[in-house]
Design an enzyme around this catalytic site. Structure first.
Site, short mmCIF file in Angstrom:
data_model
loop_
_atom_site.label_atom_id
_atom_site.label_comp_id
_atom_site.label_asym_id
_atom_site.label_seq_id
_atom_site.Cartn_x
_atom_site.Cartn_y
_atom_site.Cartn_z
N ARG A 58 -8.56 -0.04 4.63
CA ARG A 58 -7.65 0.93 4.02
C ARG A 58 -6.33 0.29 3.68
NH1 ARG A 58 -8.31 6.50 7.21
NH2 ARG A 58 -7.01 7.15 5.51
N ASP B 123 4.43 0.64 11.89
CA ASP B 123 3.18 0.07 11.40
C ASP B 123 2.93 -1.34 11.93
OD1 ASP B 123 2.71 2.40 10.09
OD2 ASP B 123 3.40 1.71 8.14
N ARG C 152 0.53 14.88 12.45
CA ARG C 152 1.12 14.54 11.15
C ARG C 152 1.27 15.82 10.32
NH1 ARG C 152 -1.41 8.93 9.03
NH2 ARG C 152 0.62 8.76 8.05
N LYS D 217 0.84 -1.21 0.00
CA LYS D 217 0.00 0.00 0.00
C LYS D 217 0.87 1.26 0.00
CE LYS D 217 -1.63 1.62 4.09
NZ LYS D 217 -1.45 3.03 4.45
N ASN D 218 1.84 1.29 0.93
CA ASN D 218 2.59 2.53 1.10
C ASN D 218 3.61 2.78 -0.01
OD1 ASN D 218 1.09 3.16 3.29
ND2 ASN D 218 2.60 2.51 4.82
N CYS E 38 -5.29 8.19 9.09
CA CYS E 38 -5.51 7.61 10.42
C CYS E 38 -5.06 8.58 11.52
CB CYS E 38 -4.72 6.30 10.56
SG CYS E 38 -5.51 4.92 9.74
N1 EPU Z 1 6.71 14.49 10.57
C1 EPU Z 1 6.86 15.82 10.84
N2 EPU Z 1 6.79 16.70 9.80
C2 EPU Z 1 6.59 16.30 8.51
C3 EPU Z 1 6.45 14.91 8.24
C4 EPU Z 1 6.51 14.02 9.31
O1 EPU Z 1 7.04 16.23 11.98
O2 EPU Z 1 6.57 17.14 7.60
C5 EPU Z 1 6.77 13.52 11.70
C6 EPU Z 1 5.40 12.86 11.91
O3 EPU Z 1 4.60 13.64 12.75
C7 EPU Z 1 5.78 11.52 12.52
C8 EPU Z 1 7.13 11.21 11.89
O4 EPU Z 1 7.62 12.44 11.34
O5 EPU Z 1 5.94 11.65 13.91
C9 EPU Z 1 7.06 10.16 10.80
O6 EPU Z 1 6.21 10.57 9.76
P1 EPU Z 1 6.48 10.15 8.23
O7 EPU Z 1 6.44 11.39 7.41
O8 EPU Z 1 7.68 9.28 8.14
O9 EPU Z 1 5.19 9.29 7.92
P2 EPU Z 1 4.20 9.44 6.72
O10 EPU Z 1 4.92 9.65 5.45
O11 EPU Z 1 3.12 10.39 7.07
C10 EPU Z 1 4.25 6.90 6.12
C11 EPU Z 1 3.23 5.80 6.03
C12 EPU Z 1 2.73 5.45 7.41
C13 EPU Z 1 3.93 5.03 8.26
C14 EPU Z 1 4.98 6.13 8.27
C15 EPU Z 1 6.25 5.75 9.00
C16 EPU Z 1 2.23 6.21 3.89
C17 EPU Z 1 1.03 6.60 3.10
N3 EPU Z 1 2.12 6.24 5.20
O12 EPU Z 1 3.55 8.00 6.71
O13 EPU Z 1 1.84 4.35 7.26
O14 EPU Z 1 3.50 4.77 9.57
O15 EPU Z 1 5.34 6.48 6.92
O16 EPU Z 1 6.80 4.61 8.48
O17 EPU Z 1 3.24 5.82 3.33
C18 EPU Z 1 0.11 2.92 7.85
O18 EPU Z 1 0.31 2.29 6.79
O19 EPU Z 1 -0.66 2.48 8.76
C19 EPU Z 1 0.76 4.20 8.05
C20 EPU Z 1 0.37 5.07 8.95
#
Ligand code: EPU
Length: 426
Positions: A404, A308, A121, A22-23, A116
């Site tokens: 999802r 995750d 975020r 998915k991701n 979620c």
């Molecule tokens: N963060 C910031 N600022 C930003 C971006 C992130 O402070 O601009 C912080 C977030 O608040 C969090 C940490 O950095 O505490 C990690 O966030 P990251 O950006 O790495 O996560 P994401 O890109 O929003 C993706 C996956 C998530 C997975 C995370 C970490 C997708 C669509 N989502 O999210 O997947 O948990 O990376 O590996 O790729 C899931 O599949 O259940 C899911 C939540």
């Protein structure tokens, strides 16, 4: 609303097939805009998040088709650069449209993404990456962000290896007129898969000595169909591995990539479960074993244990004798499953480390059937695992979170002998 009804207490035994990630798929769908021609994406799972992004692409003017596990997207006739909250509110990954829309139109307006509720975020690193790699005017208006300008190239040193922000930076970098460097970026296999897709689109991205780099490449609309296959879903595969061990079963997870699953493999082995990995298969044996808890499981960015799988791991560790402690450094508030697992007999609670940070403390034992509510995708998976372990009937209510990220999860668990059904209640 979905209701999962589970008659638990039976070991999961058999074989299960992993679907596509998915991701990895979600940002790749947004990146089809950077190809500007027909793309065929293979091994695509049927998930509501995927449907949401396809709907978003259609809103932007793309043509999409989803048949079997192949998605066809043609973004040649894209004609919009605005994304209202109606589209972005459903899925965090909608922020992935930022850089592709900027490249196609020189401007975009994207409402803040939903997704979620697993803690804060923000998108500050995404915007910092754009500022570092282009000449942009960025306006935040409380509901979303408007960006206008051009990519210039440059370098960005990331304060934290955010997956989404690294992906944004790679998409911003790949058709820049000048070289780009992204230091301290995320190393998740999903990020690497996106880089592979961007290179297939004509980008020149490489990863050298821990630094993402890109050489200038021309952007143009393509006529020829681009075919790309996404990587297997390591989180889905890990969820099944934990479920098999939690029920003290024995199973083979096919079509996965164990090399990308070292965090969960290490955890399973540390508890005494047997794990044998092949090139694209993982064997997990928990049968007739007395598995023990783990001192400290810490969720960190890849290659460490993934956030995750933190909630599914809590369900598993609740079945292992002795104490376990689990800390999530990626989403430090991703703990909503704790109270719900407690309703299914888990002896689990939130505790505070000497430094004040919260962690999960678990004392393993027998789970029992109970009623729980899934509060997010992975919390939902954790409750299903707990339901499959606990003797008696469990009912897990879910507002569509599980669908999802897990395709046909009940069928897959039933294929392993699990007694689990889903009812749509309204
Ligand atoms: N963060 C910031 N600022 C930003 C971006 C992130 O402070 O601009 C912080 C977030 O608040 C969090 C940490 O950095 O505490 C990690 O966030 P990251 O950006 O790495 O996560 P994401 O890109 O929003 C993706 C996956 C998530 C997975 C995370 C970490 C997708 C669509 N989502 O999210 O997947 O948990 O990376 O590996 O790729 C899931 O599949 O259940 C899911 C939540």
């Amino acid at each position: 609303m979905i209701q999962y009804v589970i008659d638990g207490g039976r070991p999961l035994i058999g074989t299960v097939l992993t679907g596509g990630s998915k991701n990895a798929l979600l940002p790749i769908l947004a990146a089809t805009i950077l190809y500007g021609g027909p793309c065929e994406i293979h091994r695509a799972p049927h998930l509501s998040d995927v449907e949401n992004l396809l709907e978003t692409l259609r809103y932007l003017g793309a043509k999409t088709h989803f048949c079997g596990d192949v998605i066809t997207v043609d973004t040649t006739s894209l004609n919009r650069y605005d994304l209202p909250a109606e589209y972005t509110g459903r899925c965090r990954a909608s922020i992935s449209f930022l850089a592709p829309l900027l490249l196609r139109f020189g401007r975009c307006s994207v409402a803040y993404p939903g997704g979620c509720a697993i803690g804060a975020r923000p998108i500050n690193y995404h915007l910092e990456a754009l500022r570092a790699l282009g000449n942009f005017r960025i306006t935040e208006n409380g509901c979303g962000v408007e960006v206008q300008g051009t990519f210039t190239g440059g370098s960005y040193s990331m304060p934290y290896p955010s997956v989404g922000a690294t992906e944004c930076a790679l998409m911003a970098a790949c058709f820049s007129p000048m070289p780009c460097r992204i230091e301290g970026g995320a190393l998740e296999p999903e990020v690497e898969d996106l880089a592979g897709f961007l290179n297939a689109c004509g980008g020149r991205i490489s990863f050298v000595k821990g630094i993402w780099q890109s050489e200038p490449a021309p952007f143009y609309l393509h006529d020829q169909t681009l075919r790309y296959t996404v990587i297997p879903d390591r989180i889905e595969a890990g969820t099944f591995a934990l479920a098999i061990a939690a029920t003290r079963g024995e199973g083979r997870i096919l079509g996965c990539n164990p090399a990308q699953m070292q965090g969960v493999i290490r955890l399973l082995r540390a508890t005494g479960a047997e794990v044998v990995s092949g090139q694209d298969v993982l064997l997990v044996r928990g049968r007739n074993r007395r598995l023990r808890g783990c001192d400290l499981v810490m969720a960190y960015p890849y290659p460490a244990f993934p956030t995750d799988l933190q909630a599914p791991a809590c369900a598993f560790l609740s079945t292992c004798y002795g104490k376990s402690a689990v800390l999530d450094t990626v989403f430090p508030m991703r703990y909503a499953h704790v109270s719900e697992l407690g309703k299914m007999g888990a002896r689990i609670a939130l505790a505070k480390a000497p430094g004040g940070e919260p962690y999960i403390s678990i004392l393993g034992g027998q789970l029992r059937g109970g009623r729980g509510e899934s509060t997010d995708l992975r919390a939902g998976a954790a409750l299903l695992i707990a339901g499959l372990c606990g003797k008696g009937r469990s009912v897990v209510t879910d507002r569509g979170f599980v669908a999802r990220g897990y395709e046909a999860i009940c069928e897959k668990f039933r294929g392993l002998g699990g007694r689990i059904w889903e009812n749509r209640i309204y």
